[in-house]
Every structure is written in structure tokens, then in C-alpha cells.
Write a protein that holds these residues in place. Structure first.
Motif, PDB file in Angstrom:
ATOM      1  N   MET A 141       0.815  -1.240  -0.084  1.00 31.51           N
ATOM      2  CA  MET A 141       0.011  -0.039   0.016  1.00 31.51           C
ATOM      3  C   MET A 141       0.862   1.354   0.260  1.00 31.51           C
ATOM      4  N   ASN A 142       0.471   2.051  -0.813  1.00 36.65           N
ATOM      5  CA  ASN A 142       0.769   3.601  -0.516  1.00 36.65           C
ATOM      6  C   ASN A 142       0.126   4.858  -0.056  1.00 36.65           C
ATOM      7  N   PRO A 143      -0.042   4.773   1.074  1.00 40.22           N
ATOM      8  CA  PRO A 143      -1.375   5.381   1.587  1.00 40.22           C
ATOM      9  C   PRO A 143      -0.831   7.012   1.987  1.00 40.22           C
ATOM     10  N   VAL A 144       0.354   7.425   1.896  1.00 47.48           N
ATOM     11  CA  VAL A 144       0.701   8.591   2.181  1.00 47.48           C
ATOM     12  C   VAL A 144       0.005   9.753   1.314  1.00 47.48           C
ATOM     13  N   GLY A 145      -0.644  10.818   2.124  1.00 50.96           N
ATOM     14  CA  GLY A 145      -1.492  11.618   1.374  1.00 50.96           C
ATOM     15  C   GLY A 145      -2.740  11.181   1.075  1.00 50.96           C
ATOM     16  N   GLY A 146      -3.265   9.976   1.565  1.00 55.42           N
ATOM     17  CA  GLY A 146      -4.473   9.636   1.303  1.00 55.42           C
ATOM     18  C   GLY A 146      -5.439   9.680   2.497  1.00 55.42           C
ATOM     19  N   LYS A 147      -6.674   9.306   2.642  1.00 52.37           N
ATOM     20  CA  LYS A 147      -7.609   9.510   3.801  1.00 52.37           C
ATOM     21  C   LYS A 147      -7.424   8.091   4.578  1.00 52.37           C
ATOM     22  N   TYR A 148      -7.367   8.438   5.991  1.00 55.88           N
ATOM     23  CA  TYR A 148      -7.053   7.220   6.780  1.00 55.88           C
ATOM     24  C   TYR A 148      -8.585   6.271   6.667  1.00 55.88           C
ATOM     25  N   ASP A 149      -8.161   5.105   6.648  1.00 55.49           N
ATOM     26  CA  ASP A 149      -9.232   3.763   6.306  1.00 55.49           C
ATOM     27  C   ASP A 149      -8.998   2.880   7.499  1.00 55.49           C
ATOM     28  N   PRO A 150      -9.837   2.642   8.271  1.00 53.65           N
ATOM     29  CA  PRO A 150      -9.656   1.559   9.213  1.00 53.65           C
ATOM     30  C   PRO A 150      -9.462   0.184   8.891  1.00 53.65           C
ATOM     31  N   TYR A 151     -10.034  -0.013   7.660  1.00 56.44           N
ATOM     32  CA  TYR A 151      -9.893  -1.275   7.211  1.00 56.44           C
ATOM     33  C   TYR A 151      -8.322  -1.717   6.730  1.00 56.44           C
ATOM     34  N   ASP A 152      -7.686  -0.480   6.288  1.00 54.47           N
ATOM     35  CA  ASP A 152      -6.163  -0.724   5.751  1.00 54.47           C
ATOM     36  C   ASP A 152      -5.432  -0.266   6.749  1.00 54.47           C
ATOM     37  N   HIS A 153      -5.648   0.711   7.640  1.00 53.60           N
ATOM     38  CA  HIS A 153      -4.599   1.311   8.361  1.00 53.60           C
ATOM     39  C   HIS A 153      -4.846   1.144   9.628  1.00 53.60           C
ATOM     40  N   GLU A 154      -3.546   1.328  10.421  1.00 53.55           N
ATOM     41  CA  GLU A 154      -3.821   1.320  11.965  1.00 53.55           C
ATOM     42  C   GLU A 154      -2.822   2.597  12.239  1.00 53.55           C
ATOM     43  N   ILE A 155      -3.463   3.605  12.990  1.00 49.86           N
ATOM     44  CA  ILE A 155      -3.067   4.785  13.700  1.00 49.86           C
ATOM     45  C   ILE A 155      -1.931   4.440  14.580  1.00 49.86           C
ATOM     46  N   VAL A 156      -0.663   4.672  14.637  1.00 46.81           N
ATOM     47  CA  VAL A 156       0.181   4.683  15.653  1.00 46.81           C
ATOM     48  C   VAL A 156       0.703   6.020  16.271  1.00 46.81           C
ATOM     49  N   CYS A 157       0.477   7.009  15.755  1.00 47.90           N
ATOM     50  CA  CYS A 157       0.746   8.305  15.937  1.00 47.90           C
ATOM     51  C   CYS A 157      -0.036   9.480  15.421  1.00 47.90           C
ATOM     52  N   HIS A 158       0.032  10.548  15.913  1.00 47.87           N
ATOM     53  CA  HIS A 158      -0.556  11.846  14.971  1.00 47.87           C
ATOM     54  C   HIS A 158       0.456  12.701  14.947  1.00 47.87           C
ATOM     55  N   VAL A 159       0.702  13.482  13.808  1.00 50.88           N
ATOM     56  CA  VAL A 159       1.470  14.358  13.554  1.00 50.88           C
ATOM     57  C   VAL A 159       0.554  15.824  13.134  1.00 50.88           C
ATOM     58  N   PRO A 160       1.577  16.727  13.311  1.00 46.53           N
ATOM     59  CA  PRO A 160       0.855  18.111  12.991  1.00 46.53           C
ATOM     60  C   PRO A 160       0.582  18.375  11.621  1.00 46.53           C
ATOM     61  N   ALA A 161      -0.555  18.679  11.401  1.00 44.23           N
ATOM     62  CA  ALA A 161      -1.015  18.814   9.776  1.00 44.23           C
ATOM     63  C   ALA A 161      -0.423  20.142   9.270  1.00 44.23           C
ATOM     64  N   GLU A 162       0.929  20.107   8.655  1.00 38.26           N
ATOM     65  CA  GLU A 162       1.606  21.146   7.998  1.00 38.26           C
ATOM     66  C   GLU A 162       1.548  20.970   6.701  1.00 38.26           C
ATOM     67  N   GLY A 163       0.611  21.619   6.151  1.00 37.24           N
ATOM     68  CA  GLY A 163       0.482  21.718   4.761  1.00 37.24           C
ATOM     69  C   GLY A 163      -0.403  20.529   4.161  1.00 37.24           C
ATOM     70  N   MET A 164      -0.885  19.800   5.309  1.00 41.48           N
ATOM     71  CA  MET A 164      -1.840  18.670   4.961  1.00 41.48           C
ATOM     72  C   MET A 164      -3.272  18.768   5.503  1.00 41.48           C
ATOM     73  N   GLN A 165      -4.216  18.402   4.736  1.00 43.48           N
ATOM     74  CA  GLN A 165      -5.387  17.988   5.429  1.00 43.48           C
ATOM     75  C   GLN A 165      -5.648  17.229   6.732  1.00 43.48           C
ATOM     76  N   PRO A 166      -6.284  17.666   7.660  1.00 48.06           N
ATOM     77  CA  PRO A 166      -6.192  16.726   8.987  1.00 48.06           C
ATOM     78  C   PRO A 166      -7.270  15.516   8.396  1.00 48.06           C
ATOM     79  N   GLY A 167      -6.609  14.421   9.079  1.00 45.23           N
ATOM     80  CA  GLY A 167      -7.311  13.104   8.662  1.00 45.23           C
ATOM     81  C   GLY A 167      -6.624  12.196   7.407  1.00 45.23           C
ATOM     82  N   THR A 168      -5.519  12.919   7.091  1.00 43.95           N
ATOM     83  CA  THR A 168      -4.907  12.451   5.839  1.00 43.95           C
ATOM     84  C   THR A 168      -3.537  11.832   6.357  1.00 43.95           C
ATOM     85  N   ILE A 169      -3.259  10.786   5.844  1.00 45.20           N
ATOM     86  CA  ILE A 169      -1.887  10.047   6.242  1.00 45.20           C
ATOM     87  C   ILE A 169      -0.723  10.540   5.859  1.00 45.20           C
ATOM     88  N   ALA A 170       0.294  11.135   6.999  1.00 48.12           N
ATOM     89  CA  ALA A 170       1.361  12.043   6.810  1.00 48.12           C
ATOM     90  C   ALA A 170       2.551  11.030   6.719  1.00 48.12           C
TER      91      ALA A 170
END
Length: 197
Positions: A141-170
């Protein structure tokens, strides 16, 4: 009286001769009446309808079973290697990390040709492994820049949204993999959130 009986018998004989053997009045009545026959015919028609309906249902059920069995066999062919793939992607992780380390060591500032060859060899192995994965329906998978999907991704941390839309994978801390579109290992990701200052 005997004369009357005789004349009656003679009359019956002569009448019988005139009417002939096909006279319906002389034929014995069938024991089943028209009403009884009609009733039996209606019952038989109902039974035929009932049996036809049961036959159709049995055909539909057998077709459903055949389709489910076929799907099960197809899935077994596609996903029978799922457990093997899960183990193999861990080897791909190790290979990728080793290649990254070799790349750092084999920088232009380091003149060691052996390190450079090791890095090139590891890169070739890594590319070949990904090619084999793709051949068998296993994709990273190449999820960077895409929307978080609980079926495909597991959140391990949160990062400041610098130039990215909140909720997207940084960022991705561990690659996720799909086998023929089915997630067999979730990607471990960092999701962009608005900084609370």
C-alpha cells in the motif's frame, strides 16, 4: 297376468333390437360421477403445481450451493497463500531496512566499492521480490497523502498537519499489504491532525 309379462318381455326385446347394443341407456353407469372426477382432477393439478414449485426451489438451492462452492474454490486458489504472504512481507521489511542502511553507508563520500556492490545487489533483490509479489497479487500500500481507512490502516501516532489536510496519512512506519485487494497486513500510519496551540 302371464300374458302381460310376456308382452312386456317381447316389447323389451323388440325395443332392444331397434335401439341396438350402443344404446347408452343400456350401458352400466361408471361408479365415479363427473363431480368426483372433477374433484380428483383439481387435486392432481394442485399436486402437480406443488411438486413443480418444490422442483424449482430445489433447482434454485442447488444452483446457489454450486455458486457458493465455486466461489469458495476460487477464494481458496486466490487466498490460499495468504498466511505464507504474511510471513514473507516480514522478510521484505528486513530486506528494505538492510538496503536503506547499505545505501547510507555507500554514499559518495565512502569510496568502499564492496558496500556499493552490496547495496546494488540488495536493491535488485528487493525489486525482484516486489515483482514476484505483484505477479501473485500481493501489493504494497502507498497510503501517504490519502485518507485514513480503518480497514487498511492502523494509527500509531498523530502528526501536526503542516500543509496537509487533517485526517490524511502523513507517514508510514510499517508498510501494509493487500492480497488481491484483501488487506492481509494493516499499514501502521501517522495521521495529520490540527495542532492545538
Amino acid at each position: 297376468e302371464s300374458l302381460c309379462v310376456f308382452s312386456t318381455a317381447a316389447q323389451q326385446r323388440s325395443t332392444g333390437d331397434e335401439c341396438g347394443p350402443e344404446d347408452p341407456r343400456d350401458e352400466p353407469k361408471h361408479p365415479l360421477s363427473d363431480c368426483t372426477l372433477e374433484h380428483k382432477a383439481i387435486k392432481l393439478e394442485e399436486q402437480v403445481r406443488d411438486l413443480t414449485e418444490r422442483y424449482r426451489k430445489a433447482l434454485a438451492d442447488s444452483e446457489n450451493v454450486r455458486r457458493r462452492t465455486q466461489k469458495f474454490v476460487e477464494d481458496a486458489k486466490l487466498f490460499g497463500i495468504q498466511s505464507f504472504c504474511r510471513d514473507l512481507v516480514e522478510v521484505a521489511d528486513i530486506l528494505e531496512k538492510t538496503a536503506e542502511s547499505a545505501a547510507e553507508e555507500a554514499e559518495p563520500s565512502n569510496p568502499n566499492p564492496t558496500l556499493k556492490k552490496i547495496y546494488e545487489g540488495l536493491s535488485l533483490i528487493e525489486a525482484k521480490l516486489q515483482s514476484v509479489f505483484a505477479k501473485h497479487g500481493l501489493q504494497k500500500m502507498n497510503p501517504v497523502g490519502g485518507k485514513y481507512d480503518p480497514y487498511d490502516h492502523e494509527i500509531v501516532c498523530h502528526v501536526p498537519a503542516e500543509g496537509m489536510q487533517p485526517g490524511t496519512i502523513a507517514l508510514v512506519t510499517q508498510d501494509g499489504y493487500k492480497l488481491h485487494g484483501r488487506t492481509i497486513r494493516h499499514a501502521l500510519v501517522g495521521v495529520a491532525v490540527e495542532s492545538q496551540e
